[in-house]
Design a protein around this motif. Structure first.
Motif, PDB file in Angstrom:
ATOM      1  N   ARG A 122       0.856  -1.189   0.000  1.00 49.81           N
ATOM      2  CA  ARG A 122       0.000   0.000   0.000  1.00 49.81           C
ATOM      3  C   ARG A 122       0.890   1.237   0.000  1.00 49.81           C
ATOM      4  O   ARG A 122       1.676   1.444   0.915  1.00 49.81           O
ATOM      5  CB  ARG A 122      -0.917   0.003   1.221  1.00 49.81           C
ATOM      6  CG  ARG A 122      -1.928  -1.122   1.239  1.00 49.81           C
ATOM      7  CD  ARG A 122      -2.879  -1.055   0.039  1.00 49.81           C
ATOM      8  NE  ARG A 122      -3.623   0.182   0.003  1.00 49.81           N
ATOM      9  CZ  ARG A 122      -4.867   0.322   0.495  1.00 49.81           C
ATOM     10  NH1 ARG A 122      -5.471  -0.712   1.089  1.00 49.81           N
ATOM     11  NH2 ARG A 122      -5.508   1.471   0.411  1.00 49.81           N
ATOM     12  N   PHE A 123       0.762   2.009  -1.057  1.00 52.28           N
ATOM     13  CA  PHE A 123       1.554   3.229  -1.178  1.00 52.28           C
ATOM     14  C   PHE A 123       0.754   4.471  -0.778  1.00 52.28           C
ATOM     15  O   PHE A 123       1.214   5.596  -0.979  1.00 52.28           O
ATOM     16  CB  PHE A 123       2.060   3.382  -2.615  1.00 52.28           C
ATOM     17  CG  PHE A 123       2.994   2.286  -3.039  1.00 52.28           C
ATOM     18  CD1 PHE A 123       4.263   2.187  -2.491  1.00 52.28           C
ATOM     19  CD2 PHE A 123       2.594   1.337  -3.972  1.00 52.28           C
ATOM     20  CE1 PHE A 123       5.131   1.175  -2.886  1.00 52.28           C
ATOM     21  CE2 PHE A 123       3.457   0.328  -4.370  1.00 52.28           C
ATOM     22  CZ  PHE A 123       4.728   0.238  -3.828  1.00 52.28           C
ATOM     23  N   ASP A 124      -0.446   4.265  -0.251  1.00 53.92           N
ATOM     24  CA  ASP A 124      -1.300   5.386   0.141  1.00 53.92           C
ATOM     25  C   ASP A 124      -1.573   5.406   1.638  1.00 53.92           C
ATOM     26  O   ASP A 124      -2.617   5.869   2.090  1.00 53.92           O
ATOM     27  CB  ASP A 124      -2.622   5.348  -0.629  1.00 53.92           C
ATOM     28  CG  ASP A 124      -3.373   4.030  -0.431  1.00 53.92           C
ATOM     29  OD1 ASP A 124      -2.798   3.090   0.153  1.00 53.92           O
ATOM     30  OD2 ASP A 124      -4.539   3.944  -0.856  1.00 53.92           O
ATOM     31  N   GLU A 125      -0.623   4.896   2.424  1.00 52.04           N
ATOM     32  CA  GLU A 125      -0.759   4.916   3.863  1.00 52.04           C
ATOM     33  C   GLU A 125       0.614   4.772   4.500  1.00 52.04           C
ATOM     34  O   GLU A 125       1.596   4.457   3.835  1.00 52.04           O
ATOM     35  CB  GLU A 125      -1.674   3.776   4.346  1.00 52.04           C
ATOM     36  CG  GLU A 125      -1.155   2.391   3.998  1.00 52.04           C
ATOM     37  CD  GLU A 125      -2.113   1.283   4.403  1.00 52.04           C
ATOM     38  OE1 GLU A 125      -3.314   1.581   4.560  1.00 52.04           O
ATOM     39  OE2 GLU A 125      -1.665   0.125   4.552  1.00 52.04           O
ATOM     40  N   GLY A 126       0.673   5.012   5.794  1.00 58.59           N
ATOM     41  CA  GLY A 126       1.928   4.861   6.516  1.00 58.59           C
ATOM     42  C   GLY A 126       2.709   6.164   6.637  1.00 58.59           C
ATOM     43  O   GLY A 126       2.365   7.203   6.061  1.00 58.59           O
ATOM     44  N   PHE A 127       3.792   6.093   7.397  1.00 56.84           N
ATOM     45  CA  PHE A 127       4.606   7.268   7.716  1.00 56.84           C
ATOM     46  C   PHE A 127       5.179   7.919   6.468  1.00 56.84           C
ATOM     47  O   PHE A 127       5.092   9.145   6.287  1.00 56.84           O
ATOM     48  CB  PHE A 127       5.732   6.853   8.667  1.00 56.84           C
ATOM     49  CG  PHE A 127       6.769   7.917   8.887  1.00 56.84           C
ATOM     50  CD1 PHE A 127       6.502   9.004   9.699  1.00 56.84           C
ATOM     51  CD2 PHE A 127       8.010   7.834   8.278  1.00 56.84           C
ATOM     52  CE1 PHE A 127       7.455  10.004   9.904  1.00 56.84           C
ATOM     53  CE2 PHE A 127       8.972   8.819   8.490  1.00 56.84           C
ATOM     54  CZ  PHE A 127       8.686   9.904   9.297  1.00 56.84           C
ATOM     55  N   MET A 128       5.783   7.134   5.570  1.00 61.31           N
ATOM     56  CA  MET A 128       6.437   7.719   4.407  1.00 61.31           C
ATOM     57  C   MET A 128       5.430   8.345   3.455  1.00 61.31           C
ATOM     58  O   MET A 128       5.728   9.351   2.796  1.00 61.31           O
ATOM     59  CB  MET A 128       7.272   6.651   3.681  1.00 61.31           C
ATOM     60  CG  MET A 128       8.455   6.141   4.480  1.00 61.31           C
ATOM     61  SD  MET A 128       9.585   7.464   5.015  1.00 61.31           S
ATOM     62  CE  MET A 128      10.189   8.046   3.447  1.00 61.31           C
ATOM     63  N   TRP A 129       4.231   7.780   3.381  1.00 63.08           N
ATOM     64  CA  TRP A 129       3.193   8.370   2.525  1.00 63.08           C
ATOM     65  C   TRP A 129       2.776   9.730   3.068  1.00 63.08           C
ATOM     66  O   TRP A 129       2.604  10.692   2.304  1.00 63.08           O
ATOM     67  CB  TRP A 129       1.997   7.434   2.440  1.00 63.08           C
ATOM     68  CG  TRP A 129       0.853   8.009   1.657  1.00 63.08           C
ATOM     69  CD1 TRP A 129       0.775   8.169   0.303  1.00 63.08           C
ATOM     70  CD2 TRP A 129      -0.377   8.533   2.185  1.00 63.08           C
ATOM     71  NE1 TRP A 129      -0.428   8.748  -0.057  1.00 63.08           N
ATOM     72  CE2 TRP A 129      -1.153   8.980   1.090  1.00 63.08           C
ATOM     73  CE3 TRP A 129      -0.892   8.641   3.472  1.00 63.08           C
ATOM     74  CZ2 TRP A 129      -2.426   9.531   1.250  1.00 63.08           C
ATOM     75  CZ3 TRP A 129      -2.163   9.197   3.630  1.00 63.08           C
ATOM     76  CH2 TRP A 129      -2.906   9.640   2.535  1.00 63.08           C
TER      77      TRP A 129
END
Length: 391
Positions: A122-129
């Motif tokens: 998932r590239f649309d969640e988390g700290f880096m996103w």
């Protein structure tokens, strides 16, 4: 320089810096982890890795990989196919529920040798996103990008005006001198000037490339309407190519590589996406040298016949955009350049923070002095105030 010019440059430097400083601090803070996004991804366990196999293991067909990705989301349509930049044994497929551009997407990582699904990151969640969205558009889309671009422009104005003011200021001081025996404010003023000059070129490069990057969406749309649209004249009046009538993606890929030999695939945009037309697979190919690896060559392949329709050259403004993107994050020189970029980023945070401190401190010191003046007293001219820190 005349007193009037000095006052004007001082005003420009003060207000261009003040208006942009808060947002530039945000960009510097969020940009710091983005410099090491791959390394942080490995630490967080979000990076996808392919299983070890013999180096000469043959690749499977792109059609088979796409089918494996589509099987995980049969209600969606593949919109992009992207080989991993660091490991061509991994391909990422982006799927959405409609052929139109949308934020509702799913990603599937597939092994290019076995067509096995490796992960569904998932590239649309988390700290880096969150860091990326704050850095790119403040969660405000195109309006956020253009706003940050304007802040970048103010930063460049502040840098240029700071250089103009620095020259007469340093006539009475040795370069790099910090007057530690004087007040705290003067020490920070000297440090602010010194660190600002040290980071001058870097800040100008990063600020300029960042400003250019905020125009990416507009530049791409302009390119599509001004140049790509002329290539689509033979397709006017034809309906969008249905998924069921599309040719083999592998055949289209082979045709694109044959048309532009000696290149590597950067990504594939499917019909109907923002980077393609309703009737084409668009393959963006890149060179194999350090410079040409950053420059893309689009090849439009008819989605029905798998025949190359056109391979237009990128205009100068998109070439500038492509070159500026890796330079902005220090992606050209490997780990040493990343470390240098991070150190300069931290120094810039100190410069921005000290600039705010100096402004607030000057207002705090000046306010009581002004309040004590008789009603008919004439305040000191701006030139005297601007030179009060000189020995």
């Amino acid at each position: 320089m005349s007193p009037r010019s000095l006052r004007a440059w001082s005003w420009v430097h003060t207000w261009s810096g003040l208006i942009s400083t808060i947002f530039l601090l945000l960009l510097c803070i969020t940009g710091l982890p983005l410099i090491f996004h791959h390394e942080i991804g490995h630490l967080l366990g979000t990076e996808v890795e392919a299983p070890a196999m013999a180096e000469d293991t043959p690749k499977t067909s792109v059609d088979r990989m796409m089918a494996a990705a589509n099987a995980r989301h049969p209600d969606r349509i593949v919109q992009y196919a992207i080989p991993d930049e660091d490991d061509d044994n991994i391909w990422f497929f982006t799927l959405t529920p409609t052929p139109a551009p949308t934020e509702d997407f799913r990603s599937v990582a597939v092994d290019a040798r076995t067509a096995d699904v490796l992960a569904q990151p998932r590239f649309d969640e988390g700290f880096m996103w969150v860091m990326l969205k704050l850095h790119v558009d403040l969660f405000a889309g195109l309006a956020g990008k253009l706003f940050l671009g304007f802040m970048g422009l103010l930063m460049l104005v502040a840098i240029v005006s700071g250089v103009v003011l620095y020259a007469p200021f340093m006539r009475r001081l040795r370069f790099g001198e910090v007057r530690r025996q004087r007040s705290t404010r003067l020490k920070w003023l000297d440090l602010h000037n010194l660190l600002g000059v040290v980071t001058l070129v870097w800040a100008f490069v990063v600020g300029g490339t960042g400003m250019i990057n905020t125009w990416a969406d507009l530049l791409i749309k302009y390119w599509q309407y001004s140049e790509v649209s002329t290539l689509l004249a033979p397709y006017q009046g034809q309906p969008v190519t249905p998924v069921a009538e599309r040719a083999s993606l592998q055949r289209a890929y082979d045709a694109a590589r044959e048309h532009v030999p000696g290149t590597t695939l950067s990504f594939v945009a499917f019909p109907g996406t923002a980077f393609s037309s309703p009737h084409h697979f668009t393959f963006f190919l890149r060179g194999n040298t350090p410079l040409t690896a950053r420059l893309l060559k689009p090849v439009l392949v008819d989605a029905r016949t798998a025949e190359v329709t056109a391979a237009p050259s990128m205009p100068w403004y998109l070439t500038a955009l492509l070159v500026s993107q890796p330079l902005h994050f220090g992606d050209y020189g490997g780990r040493p350049m990343q470390i240098l970029w991070a150190l300069l980023d931290i120094v810039t945070i100190v410069v921005l923070g000290s600039g705010l401190y100096l402004w607030f401190e000057r207002r705090r010191v000046r306010r009581p002095a002004t309040a004590d003046l008789p009603a008919d007293s004439e305040p000191r001219p701006a030139l005297a105030r601007s030179t009060e820190a000189m020995p």
